[in-house]
Design a protein around this motif. Structure first.
Motif, PDB file in Angstrom:
ATOM      1  N   VAL A 141      75.538  41.667  24.748  1.00  0.00           N
ATOM      2  CA  VAL A 141      75.415  40.798  23.565  1.00  0.00           C
ATOM      3  C   VAL A 141      75.810  39.371  23.936  1.00  0.00           C
ATOM      4  N   LEU A 142      76.956  39.251  24.619  1.00  0.00           N
ATOM      5  CA  LEU A 142      77.437  37.910  24.978  1.00  0.00           C
ATOM      6  C   LEU A 142      76.437  37.226  25.910  1.00  0.00           C
ATOM      7  N   ALA A 143      75.968  37.978  26.910  1.00  0.00           N
ATOM      8  CA  ALA A 143      75.013  37.394  27.862  1.00  0.00           C
ATOM      9  C   ALA A 143      73.736  36.971  27.138  1.00  0.00           C
ATOM     10  N   ALA A 144      73.313  37.776  26.163  1.00  0.00           N
ATOM     11  CA  ALA A 144      72.075  37.449  25.437  1.00  0.00           C
ATOM     12  C   ALA A 144      72.253  36.182  24.595  1.00  0.00           C
ATOM     13  N   CYS A 145      73.425  36.046  23.963  1.00  0.00           N
ATOM     14  CA  CYS A 145      73.704  34.821  23.177  1.00  0.00           C
ATOM     15  C   CYS A 145      73.626  33.611  24.096  1.00  0.00           C
ATOM     16  N   VAL A 146      74.319  33.690  25.225  1.00  0.00           N
ATOM     17  CA  VAL A 146      74.368  32.549  26.147  1.00  0.00           C
ATOM     18  C   VAL A 146      72.964  32.254  26.678  1.00  0.00           C
ATOM     19  N   GLY A 147      72.243  33.313  27.033  1.00  0.00           N
ATOM     20  CA  GLY A 147      70.890  33.133  27.559  1.00  0.00           C
ATOM     21  C   GLY A 147      69.989  32.439  26.549  1.00  0.00           C
ATOM     22  N   TRP A 148      70.135  32.828  25.283  1.00  0.00           N
ATOM     23  CA  TRP A 148      69.315  32.211  24.234  1.00  0.00           C
ATOM     24  C   TRP A 148      69.748  30.760  23.999  1.00  0.00           C
TER      25      TRP A 148
END
Ligand SMILES: Cc1cc2nc3c(=O)[nH]c(=O)nc-3n(C[C@H](O)[C@H](O)[C@H](O)COP(=O)(O)OP(=O)(O)OC[C@H]3O[C@@H](n4cnc5c(N)ncnc54)[C@H](O)[C@@H]3O)c2cc1C
Length: 374
Positions: A141-148
């Motif tokens: 989830v955290l990686a996806a937020c940062v990636g977005w």
């Protein structure tokens, strides 16, 4: 401030609203020491005897599904959630969940034993098995937020620079190297480090907790059974044991309220053998065949809670500042709703009620005497 799930999702909401956002963390973003950083977190809708929070959790479930679509990433394993309860309470809980629009089945003691022979639930207890629930793969989830976020216009991520002071009136923030950032609005969401940054009148009302966790590999002959096991936020034991099944290549995670204790400071993250043995003993009674050989790793994690309630706390820091000063033990699943509410407050809109007491009322204000009376 902070690169945990609360600040990152609030940044996402602010960016969606068209604002320019800067996220600052003392470490990398995401930071492996953040409370949010772990293989998994449980999303359950059912909060027994609490229809408002149950309805809020169902809304959170729906928003997590939308966020998977927004980020084009899969991080929510909808394996369901099983809450073990005395039979009468299970009947009431299943009815309440259905009233809130959820889907749940009630299991009797016999049904539980039949369906989950790799769990030993004693005492004639029943359970509620809910569908709109499961496991959030927290690190993903955290990686996806940062990636977005990295692809959005007007976003800046500042890593490895701690915030040392915040002025909620002016919206200015001082970093460890002396640089001062100016903003229209600030959010302090620094998880268990809140006590270091917030005024003493708030800090002294926060309790810091440390919890030990065991990560396990299940024996091959049980792997099919575990693959069909939901998240279990309550195993019905006196100690408050709960577990997260090994979904999507993660470990089976075991912990218990008995392995959670109040501490004075964040020190190390290693699990003392005393706490590891305590958890191993507790789960020896719950999981047939379980022993230390299952355990592949152990770690301790920290979170903070508002002492009078044991839950989360929202604080107004002045005209332009808010702090999500304590997360309590359940903020991950509600993070999309919390983030929306925080984004509304920061941009001067009155937030729609989200069904969470700590977020729907007026925030505590560091400048009002109201605090002194708590
Ligand atoms: C063992 C355990 C199990 C849990 N299980 C669940 C669960 O199953 N379901 C659920 O919903 N919730 C669960 N929770 C709670 C949930 O994980 C937390 O509520 C949530 O992750 C808190 O996120 P946060 O963003 O507030 O804080 P954090 O994730 O801690 O983020 C804070 C960030 O602030 C940064 N920071 C700190 N100080 C500074 C500074 N001075 N300057 C700049 N940056 C700073 C940190 O480096 C960190 O990255 C659990 C918590 C624990 C400990």
């Amino acid at each position: 401030m902070g690169g945990g799930v609360i600040a990152l999702l609030t940044a996402v909401e602010c960016v969606l609203d068209g604002h320019r956002v800067t996220v600052v963390d003392q470490g990398p973003i995401p930071h492996s020491r953040a409370t949010s950083f772990d293989q998994h977190r449980i999303l359950r809708a059912l909060h027994p005897a609490d229809p408002r929070t149950t309805a809020a959790a169902l809304r959170a479930h729906r928003r997590w599904v939308e966020l998977e679509e927004l980020f084009l990433t899969r991080f929510y394993e909808q394996v369901g959630s099983l809450t073990v309860l005395p039979p009468a309470a299970a009947t009431d809980a299943a009815a309440m969940l259905a009233d809130a629009g959820g889907h749940a089945r009630e299991l009797t003691a016999a049904g539980l034993a039949d369906r989950y022979p790799h769990l030993h639930v004693g005492g004639g207890l029943g359970a509620v098995l809910e569908d709109e629930a499961g496991v959030l793969l927290a690190e993903r989830v955290l990686a996806a937020c940062v990636g977005w976020l990295k692809w959005q216009r007007g976003i800046e991520l500042i890593e490895h620079r701690a915030v040392t002071a915040v002025d909620g009136e002016s919206g200015s923030v001082r970093l460890v190297d002396g640089q001062v950032l100016h903003s229209d609005a600030v959010l302090v969401a620094v998880g268990p480090w809140s006590r270091d940054l917030l005024p003493p009148s708030i800090a002294e009302r926060l309790t810091l907790y440390r919890q030990s966790l065991l990560y396990c590999r299940v024996p091959r002959q049980q792997s099919q059974a575990w693959a069909a096991t939901p998240a279990i936020p309550a195993l019905g034991t006196e100690g408050g044991a709960w577990l997260i099944p090994p979904v999507a290549g993660t470990a089976l995670k075991l912990t218990s309220a008995t392995a959670c204790r109040a501490v004075d400071a964040i020190t190390d993250y290693a699990t003392d053998p005393y706490w590891q043995r305590k958890l191993e003993k507790e789960f020896g009674d719950i999981l047939p065949g379980f022993g230390p050989a299952w355990v592949t790793a152990a770690k301790d994690a920290y979170y903070s809670a508002f002492s009078p309630t044991g839950g989360p706390l929202l604080v107004a820091l002045g005209g332009a500042g808010f702090a999500y000063a304590a997360c309590g033990g359940t903020s991950f699943k509600f993070a999309p709703l919390i983030a929306r509410s925080l984004a509304d407050r920061m941009t001067g809109r009155s937030p729609s009620p989200i069904g969470l007491g700590a977020l729907d009322g007026p925030p505590l204000d560091v400048h009002t005497p109201q605090l002194a009376g708590l």
